[in-house]
Scaffold this motif. Structure first.
Motif, short mmCIF file in Angstrom:
data_model
loop_
_atom_site.label_atom_id
_atom_site.label_comp_id
_atom_site.label_asym_id
_atom_site.label_seq_id
_atom_site.Cartn_x
_atom_site.Cartn_y
_atom_site.Cartn_z
N THR A 94 -10.05 108.60 85.00
CA THR A 94 -9.42 107.33 85.40
C THR A 94 -9.85 106.91 86.81
O THR A 94 -9.26 106.01 87.39
CB THR A 94 -7.88 107.44 85.32
N VAL A 102 -9.53 99.78 86.30
CA VAL A 102 -8.58 100.85 86.04
C VAL A 102 -7.21 100.33 86.44
O VAL A 102 -7.02 99.87 87.57
CB VAL A 102 -8.92 102.13 86.82
N PRO A 155 -3.36 101.57 86.60
CA PRO A 155 -2.33 102.60 86.41
C PRO A 155 -1.13 102.00 85.67
O PRO A 155 -0.80 100.82 85.86
CB PRO A 155 -1.93 102.99 87.84
N ALA A 204 -2.64 105.43 82.31
CA ALA A 204 -3.59 104.45 82.87
C ALA A 204 -4.35 103.80 81.73
O ALA A 204 -4.47 104.36 80.63
CB ALA A 204 -4.57 105.13 83.82
N THR A 238 -8.17 102.19 81.20
CA THR A 238 -9.50 101.99 81.78
C THR A 238 -10.29 101.08 80.86
O THR A 238 -10.27 101.23 79.64
CB THR A 238 -10.26 103.32 81.97
N TRP A 288 -4.35 105.54 78.18
CA TRP A 288 -3.79 106.89 78.32
C TRP A 288 -2.28 106.83 78.37
O TRP A 288 -1.69 106.04 79.10
CB TRP A 288 -4.31 107.55 79.58
#
Length: 161
Positions: A21, A42, A44, A49, A51, A79
């Protein structure tokens, strides 16, 4: 067509997640792949996260017949949260701009003895009547090679950071 791949890293899952990430790592992976240009974002989230990597790449051999000499590839990883042991999963997708080529997969980052593994499992689809399966067979090695470059870049990255 089903695709699977595995990357093994001699690092903790927290370190591997931080790497995959990190915009600098994603940029290096694009460069190692030979991208002609790239855009990396990216974001968060509360639990992980997202990407996004867009890269213009040269199309290998027989695929260039269908796609032209270069294509824009868009890769997204979404993620989720870490489990108690540091494992986490991501929805992983690849799209080729202007072509009916997609990869829809799950990436699972999990601890293993001596480090962390990222397992990819999903489907490569080329939605072209009659010749789609032929193109899938030609595209699969390119997708797997892209993932292999990320493995090599990751090993070098972890050794130097």
């Amino acid at each position: 067509m089903q695709l699977t791949a595995r990357h093994v890293f001699e690092a903790s899952c927290d370190r591997v997640f931080a790497m995959v990430t990190d915009p600098s790592f994603l940029l290096q992976a694009c460069r190692d792949l030979g991208a002609l240009s790239e855009t990396i974002r990216v974001e968060p989230t509360d639990v992980g996260a997202i990407t996004d990597v867009e890269a213009d790449v040269e199309v290998p051999g027989p695929l260039a017949t269908f796609a032209g000499p270069t294509s824009r590839v868009v890769e997204r990883m979404e993620w989720g949260p870490a489990d108690a042991d540091g494992a986490r999963s991501a929805r992983f997708s690849i799209k080729v701009v202007g072509l009916p080529v997609t990869v829809d997969a799950v990436a699972r980052l999990a601890p293993i003895p001596g480090g962390c593994a990222v397992d990819y499992k999903g489907t490569l689809a080329v939605k072209v009547p009659l010749i789609g399966p032929v193109i899938e067979k030609q595209a699969a090695p390119f997708v797997l090679e892209t993932l292999d470059v990320q493995q090599q870049t990751g090993n070098a990255w972890l050794a130097s950071h």
